[in-house]
Design an enzyme around this catalytic site. Sequence first.
Site, mmCIF file in Angstrom:
data_model
loop_
_atom_site.group_PDB
_atom_site.id
_atom_site.type_symbol
_atom_site.label_atom_id
_atom_site.label_comp_id
_atom_site.label_asym_id
_atom_site.label_seq_id
_atom_site.Cartn_x
_atom_site.Cartn_y
_atom_site.Cartn_z
ATOM 1 N N GLY A 145 0.845 -1.219 -0.043
ATOM 2 C CA GLY A 145 -0.069 0.096 0.126
ATOM 3 C C GLY A 145 0.852 1.327 -0.095
ATOM 4 N N GLY A 146 2.067 1.260 -0.891
ATOM 5 C CA GLY A 146 3.032 2.251 -0.932
ATOM 6 C C GLY A 146 2.771 3.373 -1.514
ATOM 7 N N ASP A 192 -3.626 -6.745 -3.846
ATOM 8 C CA ASP A 192 -4.848 -6.404 -3.007
ATOM 9 C C ASP A 192 -4.311 -6.937 -1.565
ATOM 10 O OD1 ASP A 192 -7.029 -6.192 -1.408
ATOM 11 O OD2 ASP A 192 -8.414 -7.297 -2.742
ATOM 12 N N PHE A 193 -4.177 -6.057 -0.748
ATOM 13 C CA PHE A 193 -3.737 -6.686 0.514
ATOM 14 C C PHE A 193 -4.512 -7.533 1.298
ATOM 15 C CE2 PHE A 193 -3.427 -1.769 1.901
ATOM 16 C CZ PHE A 193 -4.627 -1.710 2.061
ATOM 17 N N ARG A 244 3.154 2.230 5.630
ATOM 18 C CA ARG A 244 3.116 3.461 6.348
ATOM 19 C C ARG A 244 1.844 4.076 6.129
ATOM 20 N NH1 ARG A 244 7.216 7.820 3.977
ATOM 21 N NH2 ARG A 244 5.746 8.080 2.553
ATOM 22 N N HIS A 256 -3.960 2.427 9.784
ATOM 23 C CA HIS A 256 -4.438 3.596 10.490
ATOM 24 C C HIS A 256 -5.929 4.058 9.585
ATOM 25 C CE1 HIS A 256 -3.360 7.596 8.638
ATOM 26 N NE2 HIS A 256 -3.605 6.701 7.877
HETATM 27 C C1 SAM Z 1 -2.928 6.514 3.359
HETATM 28 S S1 SAM Z 1 -2.515 6.095 1.924
HETATM 29 C C2 SAM Z 1 -0.780 5.413 2.172
HETATM 30 C C3 SAM Z 1 0.350 5.626 0.940
HETATM 31 C C4 SAM Z 1 1.774 5.394 1.242
HETATM 32 N N1 SAM Z 1 2.022 4.181 2.374
HETATM 33 C C5 SAM Z 1 2.138 6.778 2.016
HETATM 34 O O1 SAM Z 1 2.968 6.662 3.252
HETATM 35 O O2 SAM Z 1 2.288 7.723 1.473
HETATM 36 C C6 SAM Z 1 -3.009 4.174 1.766
HETATM 37 C C7 SAM Z 1 -2.712 3.447 0.374
HETATM 38 O O3 SAM Z 1 -3.244 2.170 0.783
HETATM 39 C C8 SAM Z 1 -3.708 1.821 -0.597
HETATM 40 N N2 SAM Z 1 -4.662 0.721 -0.466
HETATM 41 C C9 SAM Z 1 -5.983 0.851 -0.139
HETATM 42 N N3 SAM Z 1 -6.516 -0.391 -0.218
HETATM 43 C C10 SAM Z 1 -5.653 -1.183 -0.689
HETATM 44 C C11 SAM Z 1 -5.821 -2.593 -0.941
HETATM 45 N N4 SAM Z 1 -6.554 -3.360 -0.755
HETATM 46 N N5 SAM Z 1 -4.496 -3.445 -1.461
HETATM 47 C C12 SAM Z 1 -3.369 -2.535 -1.669
HETATM 48 N N6 SAM Z 1 -3.313 -1.113 -1.404
HETATM 49 C C13 SAM Z 1 -4.418 -0.595 -1.016
HETATM 50 C C14 SAM Z 1 -4.069 3.074 -1.184
HETATM 51 O O4 SAM Z 1 -4.164 3.062 -2.603
HETATM 52 C C15 SAM Z 1 -3.365 4.299 -0.655
HETATM 53 O O5 SAM Z 1 -2.291 4.433 -1.482
#
Ligand code: SAM
Length: 407
Positions: A245-246, A295-296, A311, A315
């Site tokens: 989810g980077g 998809d995590f 990161r 939350h």
């Molecule tokens: C708050 S953002 C944080 C992004 C990054 N880690 C940072 O620190 O800037 C959360 C991220 O989780 C990703 N995300 C949401 N659902 C997800 C899923 N099911 N699988 C993978 N990534 C996902 C979103 O696309 C988003 O970019």
Amino acid sequence: MSDNLTQTETQKENVARALDEIANVGKDFLNGNSEAREKLVASARELVTAAETPVESLLWHIWALPTRTVAARAAVDLKIFETAVHDGGKAKTDSELAAPTGASPALVKRIARTCVSMGMLDEQGPGLYAPNDLTRLLARPEYAAGITFCFDITQMPFAQLPTYLRDNKFENPQNGVDGPFQYAHKHTGHAFGWLMAHPEVFQAFHSYVHTLRRHRPSWVDMYPVQEHLVQGLKSGDASALVDVGGGLGEALQDFHAAVPQFTGKLVLQELPEVIAAAQAKGVDKDSRIELQVTDFFKPQSLKGARAYFMRSVLHDWPDEQCRIILGHLKDAMEPGYSRILISDCVLADQHAAWQHLSLDMYMMAQTSAQERTETEWRELITSCGLKVAGIYNKGEGNEGLIEVVLE
Ligand SMILES: C[S@@+](CC[C@H](N)C(=O)[O-])C[C@H]1O[C@@H](n2cnc3c(N)ncnc32)[C@H](O)[C@@H]1O
């Protein structure tokens, strides 16, 4: 209780204590102790609270704070900050500030003078405005994006939150697809789905978050990267630092620049739309960074990595979903070698930092999720059959780093 006219003994004592504190930390600050600056700001806030009457405090909260947020958001659309810095920042009248957007000068004056009251602009005479350091910052789109994003995505859920909570018998919001966000935005599905349908808001999010992070301690400054990641690094997939989810890959790019001695793979795992945006941005031009659609909530495909980094991910999710995410990582870990690194706020159990508390309310309104105290993190991680190996922090109100290993 004091009114506006009488000072109580308690109020005088509180003011005296705050003044002493300011004198002490102020001296440290003037002597060049950079850590004293944060304490000085906190003490100055305490002085204001001590000197104000309860009625003044109340008016500050119900009049000043909400209206300033709206004025700041309108100022961005009116390009007040950008216009103020033009022509070398020469002072401008309200008509001159209004010219680029064709807005009503009378309207611009009302918004601009409220920005002055927030320190976002200086006023050199009646209706004559000049930029200060904060104006110059807000004239840059990547900083103004913070105002846009926080307002556009959250003000509607905030406005509806009390009604939502009443309608839901004051349950703590825990449902990411049926919570305050969906209630206010008339949206079905998770807030991330809404963001995918509003790419300009999602871009604003990544832009401001990444920009503001440059002003705050990075996780690599608090975590023993050399001992825990670099030493003993294996090859192939086992060498990977996976950013789950980077986002657009900023954390991996920063890590690459800060820790060049880490020679393993750098893998960005994200939703398809975000991977496409990262490709469009040229993130994969750095041959060290590999992009993977993920998809995590499904099993982790890259097994036995050196570290799975997340990161500001957990939350976004209530405990139930966090357990699924952590469970898939746990299944992929190699005992005694892999670790999960969680970069998120770790709230103090008492007197939590205002930044952490604000983000907690944002999380409630946006994703029915939360920021967590150290106790809550430990409970969550232990409930997944994992172990907290260490918690690292630097400064007040920043993201900490939680290192998690197999039990
Ligand atoms: C708050 S953002 C944080 C992004 C990054 N880690 C940072 O620190 O800037 C959360 C991220 O989780 C990703 N995300 C949401 N659902 C997800 C899923 N099911 N699988 C993978 N990534 C996902 C979103 O696309 C988003 O970019």
